[in-house]
Scaffold this active site. Structure first.
Site, short mmCIF file in Angstrom:
data_model
loop_
_atom_site.label_atom_id
_atom_site.label_comp_id
_atom_site.label_asym_id
_atom_site.label_seq_id
_atom_site.Cartn_x
_atom_site.Cartn_y
_atom_site.Cartn_z
N LYS A 116 0.90 -1.27 -0.10
CA LYS A 116 -0.11 0.06 0.16
C LYS A 116 0.78 1.29 0.09
CE LYS A 116 -4.38 -2.01 1.14
NZ LYS A 116 -5.59 -2.30 2.01
N LYS A 196 -3.86 -10.29 -9.99
CA LYS A 196 -4.53 -10.92 -8.88
C LYS A 196 -5.84 -10.08 -8.71
CE LYS A 196 -5.03 -10.76 -4.18
NZ LYS A 196 -4.72 -9.75 -2.97
N LYS A 199 -9.95 -5.97 -4.85
CA LYS A 199 -10.84 -4.73 -4.57
C LYS A 199 -10.02 -3.45 -5.09
CE LYS A 199 -12.53 -5.73 -0.69
NZ LYS A 199 -12.38 -6.81 -0.44
#
Ligand code: AQP
Length: 330
Positions: A116, A196, A199
């Protein structure tokens, strides 16, 4: 066998969540029915706070949807214990005890945090310490088996390390080191772009996608630009890779033969995928409608599950408290 897994209510579940984790939840709920064994599944709403901040109604809605989805997909509350993470306060106390034995370098390596941060997404102390809360989730119930997708294996290894370190520091077998349970064929489900399914990558196909949206999304799956006359090797093609998840071995072989024969357009393969997915999830749609009409029963399942989880978790937490030199509570 003591099975545990959690899933974040951060949006509607997608095929990656289903084949990577939820399908195994359903299979293991029966396998875990051994003397002393049990399957625990929780809605990770505390973890979701690292993503959904300042939107309480959104989190509540996602949590309701997540419970409905799991029940619809076959989670049986008479076999497995289903609960909200935040209904078991024992987990945050164990989290603290584990933080006191966690070396910083372990957290620096955490891939969710690293990923992230690398993508410029906000990373706070909650995300940084996420693997430790996850370890507490697992260790609180003496879980030995954790069904997850490949992306979570590192976190389960961190949990093992922490349990062993804790036991070493306190010179006793206080915590049970768990193992990840990963199925090879669905460890990493790909999304619309072949990466992959996730979301945060915006490449998902949801389990309960409307028929119209399902068609639209499947038609947008990235394929190569070979002409319809070309013979194609099915392995490695995104549509075929997803089709394999739903198909029986005979169905797979049939579609593979069509690829190899040539003359088949991707439209036909995509239609086969849409039909297979629609048929696969049809019983779950029916069960979802039935549970949706009984919101009080869903709440009941979650509250009963939390009581059971607190009972089991309270015993383990007391073991930890005593080992650390704190007073037992029972
Ligand atoms: N693509 C995938 N293939 C296999 N397994 C997957 N899982 C998720 N994506 C795939 C597994 O689903 C379980 C639930 O994980 P989660 O609650 O952490 O869901 P997630 O990681 O939030 O799903 P996303 O879409 O990848 O969310 P973001 O983008 O927010 O990180 C886990 O067992 C996971 O392995």
């Amino acid at each position: 066998m003591r099975v545990l897994s959690g899933i974040q209510p951060t949006g509607r579940f997608h095929w990656g969540n289903y084949f990577g984790a939820i399908r195994q939840y359903i299979a293991l709920q029966t396998a875990a029915e051994t003397p002393g064994g049990r399957a625990f599944y929780f809605l990770a709403d505390l973890h979701a706070l690292t993503t959904i901040r300042g939107e309480p109604e959104t989190l509540r809605q996602h949590t309701r949807d997540a419970a409905l989805d799991l029940l619809a997909l076959g989670l049986d509350p008479n076999r497995a214990t289903l609960f909200r993470q935040s209904d078991v306060p024992e987990v945050t106390e164990l989290f603290w005890a584990l933080l006191t034995v966690t070396q910083m370098h372990l957290l620096d390596k955490g891939h969710s945090y690293k990923e992230k941060k690398a993508r410029g997404l906000p990373a706070d102390a909650g995300l940084y310490t996420y693997p430790i809360l996850q370890a507490a989730d697992i260790l609180l119930y003496d879980s030995d088996t954790v069904p997850v997708g490949a992306d979570q294996v590192q976190h389960i290894e961190i949990t093992r390390d922490l349990a062993e370190r804790f036991n070493h520091i306190y010179s006793a077998d206080v915590l049970v080191p768990p193992r990840a349970y990963v199925l090879d064929d669905s460890a990493k489900v790909i999304g619309l772009d072949g990466e992959k399914m996730s979301k945060s990558y915006g490449n998902t196909i949801e389990i309960f996608e409307s028929p119209k949206k399902l068609k639209k999304k499947c038609n947008s799956i990235v394929t190569d630009s070979l002409s319809v006359e070309d013979r194609k090797e099915p392995e490695g093609d995104n549509v075929f890779t997803l089709y394999k998840l739903f198909a029986t071995p005979e169905q797979r072989e049939e579609l593979a033969a069509k690829y190899r024969a040539g003359g088949m357009g991707y439209g036909e393969a995509k239609k086969a995928l849409i039909d297979a997915a629609t048929a696969y999830f049809a019983p779950a749609w029916e069960r979802r409608a039935a549970w949706e009409a009984r919101p009080d029963d869903v709440e009941d399942v979650l509250r009963t599950g939390a009581a059971k989880a607190r009972d089991v978790g309270g015993t383990v937490l007391d073991r930890v408290r005593v080992a650390c030199g704190l007073a037992a509570r029972r």
